[in-house]
Design a protein around this motif. Structure first.
Motif, PDB file in Angstrom:
ATOM      1  N   GLN B 187       0.825  -1.207   0.000  1.00  0.00           N
ATOM      2  CA  GLN B 187       0.000   0.000   0.000  1.00  0.00           C
ATOM      3  C   GLN B 187       0.861   1.261   0.000  1.00  0.00           C
ATOM      4  O   GLN B 187       0.554   2.236  -0.686  1.00  0.00           O
ATOM      5  N   GLN B 188       1.958   1.207   0.750  1.00  0.00           N
ATOM      6  CA  GLN B 188       2.905   2.326   0.699  1.00  0.00           C
ATOM      7  C   GLN B 188       3.428   2.510  -0.717  1.00  0.00           C
ATOM      8  O   GLN B 188       3.475   3.623  -1.251  1.00  0.00           O
ATOM      9  N   SER B 189       3.792   1.385  -1.331  1.00  0.00           N
ATOM     10  CA  SER B 189       4.306   1.417  -2.700  1.00  0.00           C
ATOM     11  C   SER B 189       3.260   1.977  -3.661  1.00  0.00           C
ATOM     12  O   SER B 189       3.570   2.829  -4.508  1.00  0.00           O
ATOM     13  N   ALA B 190       2.017   1.534  -3.518  1.00  0.00           N
ATOM     14  CA  ALA B 190       0.955   1.985  -4.427  1.00  0.00           C
ATOM     15  C   ALA B 190       0.745   3.495  -4.305  1.00  0.00           C
ATOM     16  O   ALA B 190       0.540   4.185  -5.315  1.00  0.00           O
ATOM     17  N   ARG B 191       0.790   4.004  -3.075  1.00  0.00           N
ATOM     18  CA  ARG B 191       0.656   5.457  -2.899  1.00  0.00           C
ATOM     19  C   ARG B 191       1.772   6.186  -3.634  1.00  0.00           C
ATOM     20  O   ARG B 191       1.547   7.207  -4.294  1.00  0.00           O
ATOM     21  N   ASN B 192       2.982   5.628  -3.544  1.00  0.00           N
ATOM     22  CA  ASN B 192       4.102   6.257  -4.235  1.00  0.00           C
ATOM     23  C   ASN B 192       3.864   6.277  -5.740  1.00  0.00           C
ATOM     24  O   ASN B 192       4.120   7.298  -6.402  1.00  0.00           O
ATOM     25  N   TRP B 193       3.377   5.177  -6.300  1.00  0.00           N
ATOM     26  CA  TRP B 193       3.137   5.143  -7.743  1.00  0.00           C
ATOM     27  C   TRP B 193       2.085   6.177  -8.142  1.00  0.00           C
ATOM     28  O   TRP B 193       2.189   6.793  -9.211  1.00  0.00           O
ATOM     29  N   GLN B 194       1.083   6.371  -7.285  1.00  0.00           N
ATOM     30  CA  GLN B 194       0.078   7.372  -7.618  1.00  0.00           C
ATOM     31  C   GLN B 194       0.655   8.786  -7.587  1.00  0.00           C
ATOM     32  O   GLN B 194       0.321   9.620  -8.444  1.00  0.00           O
ATOM     33  N   ARG B 210      12.235  12.927  -7.339  1.00  0.00           N
ATOM     34  CA  ARG B 210      12.206  12.749  -5.883  1.00  0.00           C
ATOM     35  C   ARG B 210      11.372  11.531  -5.499  1.00  0.00           C
ATOM     36  O   ARG B 210      11.779  10.698  -4.680  1.00  0.00           O
ATOM     37  N   ILE B 211      10.216  11.392  -6.117  1.00  0.00           N
ATOM     38  CA  ILE B 211       9.319  10.286  -5.788  1.00  0.00           C
ATOM     39  C   ILE B 211       9.950   8.944  -6.172  1.00  0.00           C
ATOM     40  O   ILE B 211       9.893   7.968  -5.423  1.00  0.00           O
ATOM     41  N   ALA B 212      10.579   8.903  -7.336  1.00  0.00           N
ATOM     42  CA  ALA B 212      11.196   7.658  -7.781  1.00  0.00           C
ATOM     43  C   ALA B 212      12.306   7.230  -6.822  1.00  0.00           C
ATOM     44  O   ALA B 212      12.421   6.050  -6.455  1.00  0.00           O
ATOM     45  N   ARG B 213      13.105   8.195  -6.434  1.00  0.00           N
ATOM     46  CA  ARG B 213      14.181   7.859  -5.497  1.00  0.00           C
ATOM     47  C   ARG B 213      13.615   7.317  -4.207  1.00  0.00           C
ATOM     48  O   ARG B 213      14.105   6.331  -3.650  1.00  0.00           O
ATOM     49  N   GLN B 214      12.587   7.975  -3.713  1.00  0.00           N
ATOM     50  CA  GLN B 214      11.992   7.536  -2.460  1.00  0.00           C
ATOM     51  C   GLN B 214      11.462   6.119  -2.576  1.00  0.00           C
ATOM     52  O   GLN B 214      11.602   5.304  -1.661  1.00  0.00           O
TER      53      GLN B 214
END
Lengths: 232, 232
Positions: B187-194, B210-214
Motif C-alpha cells: 500500500q505504501q508502494s501503491a501510494r508512491n506510484w500514484q 524525488r518520488i522515484a528515489r523515495q
DNA sequence: ATTTGTATTATTGTCAACAATCTTCTTGAC
DNA sequence: GTCAAGAAGATTGTTGACAATAATACAAAT
C-alpha cells in the motif's frame, strides 16, 4: 634463438598478474582511447592474434572485455568495431554520469572517510585553480581532474558504483577533454570543484550532490558545444 | 538407445534468432533467478557443455554474458560461481537504482512521450491500488510493478540507461519481491506510484525524480528489514 | 590428532583446424 | 552503363585436444 623473439612481451613465465585476455584488452584499450584505432574501425581477431602471437581465443575474450567497457561494439557474425557513439548517445551517458557522480559525492560528503580525504582534495583542487587559466589544451588540468575523479570514485566505497562510473568515464574521456579545452571552461570547472570541497568540508550531502551533477552537466554542454561547432 | 535424446532443443536448423551463447545464457539465467542454482554455487563449463551438447567455447561466452548481468562472478582459474551479494552490496545496488530511476522518471515527466504513456500508466497503477491490500505474497502486485518498470525504462528513451537499469533490476529482483511481501508495504508502494503518476501528469520532473528515489529507497529498506529478520 | 608434503584428479586456459556465414569481386544480361 | 546473380575470398562461430593450474586426497612425521 630457438623461437622468434616476442615483440610485445605479453607472455611472462612468472605468475601472471593479469590474465592473457586482460593484457590484450589493456593494449587494445590504449589504442582506442588514444585514437590509434579510429571510431567505427573494424578490429579483426586474426590480425590481433597474429600481432600478439596468441590464438584467437584470448583475443575473443579480450574483445568481450572491451565491449563490457563500451569501447567496442560486437555484432553477430560481423565482429568487433570501435564504438562511434552519436551525439545523442554521448549525452545519454553524461546524464547517467551526472546522477551517479551526484551519488558518489553525496556518499563522500556524508561518509566518515571525508576527514582523511579533505587534505588530499585541498591539494589537488588548489593545483586545479593554479593551472586552470593556463593557455593551451589543458592537459595538466585534465590529468588532475581525472585523478581526482578516480580518487573520489574509489573513496565513495560503493563497489558497483565504482565499476559503472569507471566504465562510463572511459567511454566519455574523449569528450571530457574536449569540454575542458578552453581556459574559461577550466575556470568554471575549478570553481565547481572548490564548491564541492566546501560541501564536503561541511558534510553537506545535498550540496555535494547538486554540485557534482552541475559539474557533469556543464561538462556535457561544453562538449556538445564543441561537437556542434566541429560538425558545422 | 543410440544417443541420448536432446532434452534442451537448443539447436534449431532454421536461422537462429539468438546466438548459441545467448540461448545458453538465457537458460542458465532462469535457473539462477529461480533459485535452481543456489548463490555461491560453482558452475562448471564441462557440465553445462555436456548438458546442452555443445563444446565449452559457447558456454564460456554464455558465462561472460551472465557476468555482465551480474548473475555470476568469474574468477581467474576458478571459473564461474553464482553471485552471492552481501547485504552491503545489495544496498549499494539499490542506491544506484534509486539515482537512475530518478533520472528515468524525470526524463519521462519532462519528455513528450508522457502524453501517450499516461493512459497506460493510469490503468496499471489503478490495478496496483486494487491488488495492494490483498493478502498473500503479492505475486500479482509484483508482476504489475515489474511490468511498469520495464515500460517506464523503455519509454525514457535513454538506451544506456535502459541497459544499466535492466541489469540492476535482474540483480535485485529477488530482494524487490522480498520488500513487497506484505500488504502494508504494497500500500505504501501503491501510494508512491500514484504520486508519480500525478507528477508525470503535471510534467513536474523534480517531483518525479524525488518520488522515484523515495520508492527505491523504501524498497531497499523494506528488503533490508526482512533480511535482518531472517538472519536473526 | 594435527599438520605438512606429495600425488592425483579436476578444471580452466589456450590452441589449431573445420564449419558456417558474410563480403567482395567477377561475370553476364538488359 | 547499371544492376543482378553467382563464385571466390575473408571472417566469425564452433569444436575437440592439449597445457597449465588449482583443488583434493592421502600418507608420513611430529
Amino acid at each position: 634463438m630457438p623461437v622468434a623473439e616476442m615483440s610485445t612481451h605479453l607472455r611472462q613465465s612468472a605468475p601472471l598478474t593479469q590474465s592473457l585476455p586482460e593484457q590484450i584488452a589493456a593494449r587494445l584499450s590504449e589504442r582506442i582511447v588514444s585514437g590509434a584505432y579510429t571510431p567505427g574501425q573494424r578490429i579483426m581477431e586474426q590480425n590481433v592474434a597474429e600481432e600478439f602471437e596468441v590464438s584467437r581465443g584470448p583475443v575473443r575474450e579480450a574483445l568481450r572485455l572491451l565491449e563490457k567497457d563500451g569501447l567496442v561494439m560486437i555484432l553477430p557474425r560481423r565482429g568487433a568495431q570501435v564504438t562511434n557513439p552519436s551525439i545523442e548517445e554521448v549525452n545519454e551517458i553524461f546524464d547517467i554520469r551526472a546522477m551517479l557522480n551526484g551519488l558518489r559525492d553525496r556518499l563522500i560528503a556524508e561518509g566518515p572517510q571525508r576527514v582523511q580525504l579533505i587534505p588530499v582534495l585541498e591539494q589537488d583542487i588548489a593545483r586545479l585553480a593554479e593551472t586552470a587559466a593556463n593557455p593551451g589544451p589543458g592537459d595538466e588540468y585534465i590529468d588532475i581532474v581525472l585523478r581526482l575523479n578516480r580518487l573520489l570514485t574509489q573513496a565513495a566505497g560503493n563497489h558497483r558504483l565504482q565499476a559503472i562510473l569507471g566504465s562510463l568515464a572511459v567511454q566519455t574521456v574523449r569528450y571530457t577533454r574536449l569540454g575542458l579545452s578552453t581556459p574559461q571552461r577550466r575556470q568554471q570547472s575549478a570553481r565547481n570543484w572548490q564548491s564541492l570541497l566546501q560541501a564536503i568540508r561541511d558534510g553537506n550531502g545535498d550540496a555535494a550532490e547538486r554540485i557534482a551533477r552541475q559539474r557533469v552537466i556543464d561538462s556535457r554542454d561544453a562538449a556538445a558545444e564543441h561537437l556542434r561547432a566541429q560538425s558545422a
